[in-house]
Design an enzyme around this catalytic site. Structure first.
Site, PDB file in Angstrom:
ATOM      1  N   GLN A  16       0.802  -1.226   0.000  1.00 12.47           N
ATOM      2  CA  GLN A  16       0.000   0.000   0.000  1.00 12.47           C
ATOM      3  C   GLN A  16       0.836   1.278   0.000  1.00 12.47           C
ATOM      4  O   GLN A  16       0.343   2.331  -0.364  1.00 12.47           O
ATOM      5  CB  GLN A  16      -0.951  -0.012   1.201  1.00 12.47           C
ATOM      6  CG  GLN A  16      -2.006  -1.108   1.075  1.00 12.47           C
ATOM      7  CD  GLN A  16      -2.983  -1.123   2.232  1.00 12.47           C
ATOM      8  OE1 GLN A  16      -2.713  -1.754   3.248  1.00 12.47           O
ATOM      9  NE2 GLN A  16      -4.105  -0.463   2.106  1.00 12.47           N
ATOM     10  N   ARG A  73       3.832  -0.038  13.003  1.00 13.30           N
ATOM     11  CA  ARG A  73       3.553  -1.348  12.409  1.00 13.30           C
ATOM     12  C   ARG A  73       3.719  -1.264  10.893  1.00 13.30           C
ATOM     13  O   ARG A  73       3.032  -0.473  10.245  1.00 13.30           O
ATOM     14  CB  ARG A  73       2.133  -1.815  12.767  1.00 13.30           C
ATOM     15  CG  ARG A  73       1.758  -3.119  12.114  1.00 13.30           C
ATOM     16  CD  ARG A  73       0.392  -3.671  12.553  1.00 13.30           C
ATOM     17  NE  ARG A  73       0.094  -4.848  11.767  1.00 13.30           N
ATOM     18  CZ  ARG A  73      -1.048  -5.070  11.115  1.00 13.30           C
ATOM     19  NH1 ARG A  73      -2.040  -4.205  11.197  1.00 13.30           N
ATOM     20  NH2 ARG A  73      -1.219  -6.164  10.397  1.00 13.30           N
ATOM     21  N   HIS A 118       0.917  -9.279   4.375  1.00 12.12           N
ATOM     22  CA  HIS A 118      -0.240  -8.378   4.308  1.00 12.12           C
ATOM     23  C   HIS A 118      -0.737  -8.378   2.861  1.00 12.12           C
ATOM     24  O   HIS A 118      -0.524  -7.434   2.104  1.00 12.12           O
ATOM     25  CB  HIS A 118       0.159  -6.975   4.778  1.00 12.12           C
ATOM     26  CG  HIS A 118      -0.997  -6.108   5.171  1.00 12.12           C
ATOM     27  ND1 HIS A 118      -1.106  -5.503   6.396  1.00 12.12           N
ATOM     28  CD2 HIS A 118      -2.121  -5.732   4.492  1.00 12.12           C
ATOM     29  CE1 HIS A 118      -2.230  -4.793   6.461  1.00 12.12           C
ATOM     30  NE2 HIS A 118      -2.863  -4.922   5.305  1.00 12.12           N
ATOM     31  N   ASN A 162      -1.842 -10.985   8.149  1.00 15.98           N
ATOM     32  CA  ASN A 162      -2.849  -9.959   8.396  1.00 15.98           C
ATOM     33  C   ASN A 162      -4.194 -10.386   7.815  1.00 15.98           C
ATOM     34  O   ASN A 162      -4.301 -10.685   6.628  1.00 15.98           O
ATOM     35  CB  ASN A 162      -2.431  -8.638   7.733  1.00 15.98           C
ATOM     36  CG  ASN A 162      -3.445  -7.539   7.997  1.00 15.98           C
ATOM     37  OD1 ASN A 162      -3.603  -7.094   9.136  1.00 15.98           O
ATOM     38  ND2 ASN A 162      -4.168  -7.120   6.963  1.00 15.98           N
ATOM     39  N   GLU A 163      -5.201 -10.430   8.667  1.00 18.50           N
ATOM     40  CA  GLU A 163      -6.580 -10.641   8.249  1.00 18.50           C
ATOM     41  C   GLU A 163      -6.777 -11.806   7.291  1.00 18.50           C
ATOM     42  O   GLU A 163      -7.171 -11.610   6.121  1.00 18.50           O
ATOM     43  CB  GLU A 163      -7.131  -9.356   7.618  1.00 18.50           C
ATOM     44  CG  GLU A 163      -7.095  -8.168   8.557  1.00 18.50           C
ATOM     45  CD  GLU A 163      -7.816  -6.937   7.997  1.00 18.50           C
ATOM     46  OE1 GLU A 163      -8.119  -6.912   6.799  1.00 18.50           O
ATOM     47  OE2 GLU A 163      -8.068  -6.008   8.778  1.00 18.50           O
ATOM     48  N   ASN A 305      -7.950  -6.091  14.457  1.00 16.80           N
ATOM     49  CA  ASN A 305      -8.234  -4.986  13.538  1.00 16.80           C
ATOM     50  C   ASN A 305      -9.728  -4.695  13.608  1.00 16.80           C
ATOM     51  O   ASN A 305     -10.543  -5.550  13.254  1.00 16.80           O
ATOM     52  CB  ASN A 305      -7.876  -5.357  12.092  1.00 16.80           C
ATOM     53  CG  ASN A 305      -6.374  -5.508  11.880  1.00 16.80           C
ATOM     54  OD1 ASN A 305      -5.576  -5.304  12.804  1.00 16.80           O
ATOM     55  ND2 ASN A 305      -5.975  -5.871  10.681  1.00 16.80           N
ATOM     56  N   TYR A 307     -12.883  -1.903  12.676  1.00 16.75           N
ATOM     57  CA  TYR A 307     -13.303  -0.692  11.961  1.00 16.75           C
ATOM     58  C   TYR A 307     -14.757  -0.308  12.202  1.00 16.75           C
ATOM     59  O   TYR A 307     -15.085   0.863  12.272  1.00 16.75           O
ATOM     60  CB  TYR A 307     -13.087  -0.860  10.441  1.00 16.75           C
ATOM     61  CG  TYR A 307     -11.640  -0.769  10.051  1.00 16.75           C
ATOM     62  CD1 TYR A 307     -11.047   0.454   9.752  1.00 16.75           C
ATOM     63  CD2 TYR A 307     -10.841  -1.906  10.013  1.00 16.75           C
ATOM     64  CE1 TYR A 307      -9.708   0.549   9.407  1.00 16.75           C
ATOM     65  CE2 TYR A 307      -9.492  -1.830   9.673  1.00 16.75           C
ATOM     66  CZ  TYR A 307      -8.934  -0.593   9.371  1.00 16.75           C
ATOM     67  OH  TYR A 307      -7.610  -0.509   9.052  1.00 16.75           O
ATOM     68  N   GLU A 373      -5.145  -2.345  14.119  1.00 17.99           N
ATOM     69  CA  GLU A 373      -5.662  -1.392  13.130  1.00 17.99           C
ATOM     70  C   GLU A 373      -6.986  -0.829  13.599  1.00 17.99           C
ATOM     71  O   GLU A 373      -7.825  -1.551  14.150  1.00 17.99           O
ATOM     72  CB  GLU A 373      -5.926  -2.044  11.765  1.00 17.99           C
ATOM     73  CG  GLU A 373      -4.710  -2.279  10.926  1.00 17.99           C
ATOM     74  CD  GLU A 373      -5.039  -2.902   9.571  1.00 17.99           C
ATOM     75  OE1 GLU A 373      -6.100  -2.578   9.005  1.00 17.99           O
ATOM     76  OE2 GLU A 373      -4.228  -3.713   9.111  1.00 17.99           O
ATOM     77  N   TRP A 417      -4.876   3.146  11.711  1.00 24.27           N
ATOM     78  CA  TRP A 417      -4.707   2.897  10.278  1.00 24.27           C
ATOM     79  C   TRP A 417      -5.178   4.150   9.546  1.00 24.27           C
ATOM     80  O   TRP A 417      -6.349   4.461   9.622  1.00 24.27           O
ATOM     81  CB  TRP A 417      -5.530   1.691   9.806  1.00 24.27           C
ATOM     82  CG  TRP A 417      -5.274   1.458   8.350  1.00 24.27           C
ATOM     83  CD1 TRP A 417      -5.941   2.016   7.295  1.00 24.27           C
ATOM     84  CD2 TRP A 417      -4.217   0.663   7.803  1.00 24.27           C
ATOM     85  NE1 TRP A 417      -5.373   1.612   6.123  1.00 24.27           N
ATOM     86  CE2 TRP A 417      -4.321   0.790   6.399  1.00 24.27           C
ATOM     87  CE3 TRP A 417      -3.192  -0.121   8.353  1.00 24.27           C
ATOM     88  CZ2 TRP A 417      -3.438   0.137   5.534  1.00 24.27           C
ATOM     89  CZ3 TRP A 417      -2.324  -0.766   7.488  1.00 24.27           C
ATOM     90  CH2 TRP A 417      -2.458  -0.638   6.099  1.00 24.27           C
ATOM     91  N   GLU A 424      -5.542   2.004  -1.385  1.00 23.48           N
ATOM     92  CA  GLU A 424      -6.577   1.290  -0.630  1.00 23.48           C
ATOM     93  C   GLU A 424      -7.159   0.153  -1.499  1.00 23.48           C
ATOM     94  O   GLU A 424      -8.329   0.141  -1.862  1.00 23.48           O
ATOM     95  CB  GLU A 424      -7.634   2.295  -0.149  1.00 23.48           C
ATOM     96  CG  GLU A 424      -8.831   1.735   0.580  1.00 23.48           C
ATOM     97  CD  GLU A 424      -8.544   0.854   1.799  1.00 23.48           C
ATOM     98  OE1 GLU A 424      -7.427   0.914   2.342  1.00 23.48           O
ATOM     99  OE2 GLU A 424      -9.454   0.098   2.173  1.00 23.48           O
ATOM    100  N   TRP A 425      -6.276  -0.779  -1.854  1.00 19.52           N
ATOM    101  CA  TRP A 425      -6.680  -2.013  -2.551  1.00 19.52           C
ATOM    102  C   TRP A 425      -7.594  -1.700  -3.744  1.00 19.52           C
ATOM    103  O   TRP A 425      -7.270  -0.812  -4.524  1.00 19.52           O
ATOM    104  CB  TRP A 425      -7.285  -3.006  -1.553  1.00 19.52           C
ATOM    105  CG  TRP A 425      -6.349  -3.236  -0.369  1.00 19.52           C
ATOM    106  CD1 TRP A 425      -6.595  -2.928   0.944  1.00 19.52           C
ATOM    107  CD2 TRP A 425      -5.007  -3.772  -0.393  1.00 19.52           C
ATOM    108  NE1 TRP A 425      -5.501  -3.260   1.718  1.00 19.52           N
ATOM    109  CE2 TRP A 425      -4.532  -3.776   0.932  1.00 19.52           C
ATOM    110  CE3 TRP A 425      -4.159  -4.267  -1.399  1.00 19.52           C
ATOM    111  CZ2 TRP A 425      -3.252  -4.241   1.279  1.00 19.52           C
ATOM    112  CZ3 TRP A 425      -2.889  -4.736  -1.062  1.00 19.52           C
ATOM    113  CH2 TRP A 425      -2.468  -4.711   0.261  1.00 19.52           C
TER     114      TRP A 425
HETATM  115  C1  BGC Z   1      -6.477  -3.860   5.935  1.00 16.16           C
HETATM  116  C2  BGC Z   1      -5.806  -2.626   5.369  1.00 16.16           C
HETATM  117  C3  BGC Z   1      -6.849  -1.716   4.749  1.00 16.16           C
HETATM  118  C4  BGC Z   1      -7.821  -1.297   5.828  1.00 16.16           C
HETATM  119  C5  BGC Z   1      -8.891  -0.323   5.391  1.00 16.16           C
HETATM  120  C6  BGC Z   1      -7.784  -3.592   6.604  1.00 16.16           C
HETATM  121  O1  BGC Z   1      -8.684  -4.563   6.172  1.00 16.16           O
HETATM  122  O2  BGC Z   1      -5.593  -4.574   6.751  1.00 16.16           O
HETATM  123  O3  BGC Z   1      -4.828  -3.036   4.482  1.00 16.16           O
HETATM  124  O4  BGC Z   1      -6.278  -0.642   4.109  1.00 16.16           O
HETATM  125  O5  BGC Z   1      -8.457  -2.428   6.341  1.00 16.16           O
HETATM  126  O6  BGC Z   1      -9.756  -0.895   4.471  1.00 16.16           O
END
Ligand code: BGC
Length: 475
Positions: A16, A73, A118, A162-163, A305, A307, A373, A417, A424-425
Site C-alpha cells: 500500500q 507497524r 499483508h 494480516n486478516e 483490527n 473498523y 488497526e 490505520w 486502498e486495494w
Molecule cells: C487492511 C488494510 C486496509 C484497511 C482499510 C484492513 O482490512 O488490513 O490493508 O487498508 O483495512 O480498508
C-alpha cells in the site's frame, strides 16, 4: 487511563505504501499482477509508485516522529526479500531496505511491529497454487524463519498473517482482491485453513528456535466487526448474531485461542448447506490433522483490527448457491445513528470497539490485546481540516480507555490505520485513511499532516505525560 508502557502506534502495509514494485530485484506479487490487469481496481490504479516509501522512507520516519509514536507497524514485502518466495534467492537490497527502516526506528526509540504477510503473495508461489495449496504452510514457515533469523534480534513484535478472513473472502470468494478468484463456498475455507496452518508452523518455529534468544512475541491479526442483534428481544436475531461473529471472528480466533477447531456452528451450518445443495465434493470446511503441530495456543497476544459494527438479523431463505454468506445465514446492517465515514461499509461506532474488547476478554480468557488497526476514511474531497475524523479517533481512544479501566480488558496498544494516505486495494487512491495526506498527483509524493494527525499527536502526548505523572505518584 493508559499505562505508561502502552503502545501508541500507526500502521501501514508494504504494497500500500512502498511503490518500487520492480526495483532492485524485487519479484512480482499477486497484487502487481492483479493491478496490471484491466478493470479490477478503481481507474486501473496500482501500487507501482504509491507513496514511494521504498525511496522516501525518511519522510515516513519524519511523520512517525511528528506523531510521537512509540510503535510503528509495517509489513515486509515477501517478494522484495525473496523474489520467488523461497530462500533459494535472497534479495540483498530488500534486506538492506528493511534493515534501514528497523534501525532508524530503533535509533529514534520507536519499536517496530512487523507483519510478514499483508495480502501480497509472491506471484511465483501463486503460480504453484498459492494459498489453496497445502504446501504453503511449509513455504511460509521457511520465509518466517528467514525473517526471524535476519531481523529478530531487533524486531520483538511479529504478526504472521494480516486478516486471513479478508484474504480468503475478498480474494477467493468475492474475487475483488488479488488473486481475484470467485470460487464461492469452497476455496475461502481452504485458503483460511492453510493460513492457519502456516501461522501455526511459524509460531512453533519461533517458539522452539528463537524465543529463548530473541524474547519476542508472535500473533496473527484478526479482523472483526462488533455485532449485536437488530432486535435484542428476538431469539432468531440473537442466534444470527452468534453466527455472524462465529463466521468472521470465530473462524480464526476459535482454532488459535479456544478449541483448536472452528466454531461448532460453522461446522454444522456448512455441513447442512452442503447436504441441502447436494454437494458431492470433499467436506468444504477442512479438518485440522493431529499429525501436524497444533494450532491451539499459537498466539502470544491477540491482534485485533476493528473498523465498524453491525446490527444483525436472521436471513431466511438463502437461494440455491453455495457461498460463505449462505453458510453464515445472517445479515448485518448498520444503525441509522452511526455516521458513515467515507466508504459505505465503515459506519462509525466507537462503543463497538469497547464491546468487542470485552467480548474477547470474556470468551478467550483475557488475552493481552493489541489493537493493530483502527481508522476512518475520506472519499472524494480531500480536506486537511478533517475535524470529524479527528473527533472519531478521540472518541474511539476514549472507549479503549474505558475498556481498560472499567472493564479490566488487558489492552496493550493502539495502532491507527494509517500513517499515510495510501493504495486502498480495489479502491485505489480514491479512499484515504492517512493521518498524513499524500499528494499522489506530484512526483514528490509530498506528505502533509491532517488535523487528525495533529490531534492524534496531542492525544498521545497527553496520555504519555499523564502515565508518567501516575508512575511518579505511585512510586
Ligand atoms: C487492511 C488494510 C486496509 C484497511 C482499510 C484492513 O482490512 O488490513 O490493508 O487498508 O483495512 O480498508
Amino acid at each position: 487511563m493508559f499505562p505508561g508502557n502502552f503502545a501508541w502506534g500507526a500502521a501501514t502495509a508494504a504494497y500500500q505504501i512502498e511503490g518500487g514494485w520492480d526495483a532492485d530485484g524485487k519479484g512480482p506479487s499477486i497484487w502487481d499482477t492483479f493491478c496490471h490487469g484491466k478493470g479490477r481496481v478503481f481507474e486501473d490504479q496500482s501500487g507501482d509508485v504509491s507513496c514511494n516509501s521504498y525511496q522516501l522512507w525518511e519522510e515516513d520516519l519524519g511523520c512517525i516522529l511528528q506523531l510521537g509514536l512509540t510503535h510503528y507497524r509495517l509489513s515486509f514485502s515477501w517478494a522484495r526479500l525473496l523474489p520467488d518466495g523461497t530462500t533459494r534467492h535472497v534479495n540483498k537490497k530488500g534486506v538492506q531496505y528493511y534493515e534501514k527502516v528497523i534501525d532508524d526506528l530503533l535509533a529514534n526509540n520507536v519499536l517496530p511491529m512487523v507483519t510478514l504477510y499483508h495480502f501480497d503473495l509472491p506471484q511465483a508461489l501463486q503460480d504453484q497454487g498459492g494459498w489453496k495449496s497445502s504446501e504453503m504452510a511449509g513455504i511460509f514457515d521457511t520465509y518466517a524463519k528467514f525473517c526471524f533469523r535476519t531481523f529478530g534480534d531487533r524486531v520483538k513484535l511479529w504478526i504472521t498473517i494480516n486478516e486471513p478472513y479478508v484474504c480468503a473472502k475478498m480474494g477467493y470468494e468475492d474475487g475483488l482482491f488479488a488473486p481475484g478468484l470467485k470460487e464461492q463456498g469452497v476455496s475461502a475455507y481452504i485458503v483460511g485453513h492453510n493460513m492457519l496452518r502456516a501461522h501455526a508452523r511459524a509460531w512453533h518455529s519461533y517458539d522452539t528456535l528463537y524465543r529463548a534468544t530473541q524474547g519476542g512475541a508472535v500473533s496473527l491479526a484478526i479482523n472483526s466487526d462488533w455485532a449485536e442483534p437488530l432486535d435484542p428481544a428476538s431469539s432468531e436475531d440473537m442466534a444470527a448474531t452468534q453466527r455472524y461473529l462465529a463466521f468472521t471472528f470465530g473462524w480464526f480466533a476459535w482454532p488459535v485461542f479456544l478449541t483448536g477447531d472452528y466454531p461448532g456452528v460453522m461446522r454444522s451450518n456448512v455441513e447442512r448447506r452442503s447436504k441441502e445443495q447436494g454437494y458431492q465434493g470433499r467436506p468444504r470446511l477442512p479438518t485440522f490433522s493431529e499429525d501436524e503441530p497444533s494450532v491451539l495456543g499459537t498466539a502470544d497476544f491477540f491482534a485485533l483490527n476493528y473498523y465498524t459494527s453491525r446490527k444483525v438479523k436472521a436471513r431466511g431463505a438463502c437461494g440455491g448457491m453455495l457461498s460463505l454468506d449462505s453458510d453464515r445465514d445472517a445479515e448485518g446492517v448498520t444503525d441509522a445513528s452511526w455516521p458513515v465515514c467515507g466508504v459505505s461499509w465503515l459506519a462509525v461506532f466507537p462503543e463497538g470497539l469497547r464491546n468487542l474488547l470485552r467480548y474477547i476478554k470474556d470468551t478467550l480468557n483475557g488475552p493481552e490485546i493489541y489493537i493493530t488497526e483502527n481508522g476512518f476514511s475520506q472519499v472524494g474531497l480531500v480536506d486537511l481540516e478533517d475535524v470529524q475524523r479527528a473527533g472519531y479517533y478521540l472518541d474511539t481512544i476514549q472507549e479503549v480507555g474505558k475498556a481498560i479501566q472499567e472493564d479490566g480488558v488487558d489492552v496493550r496498544g493502539y495502532f491507527a490505520w494509517s500513517l499515510l494516505d495510501n493504495f486502498e486495494w480495489a479502491s485505489g487512491y480514491s479512499v484515504r485513511f492517512g493521518l498524513f495526506h499524500v499528494d499522489f498527483s506530484g512526483a514528490e509524493q509530498k506528505r502533509s499532516s491532517y488535523v487528525s494527525g495533529k490531534e492524534y499527536a496531542k492525544t498521545i502526548a497527553k496520555y504519555r505525560t499523564q502515565a508518567g505523572t501516575d508512575d511518579l505518584t505511585t512510586e
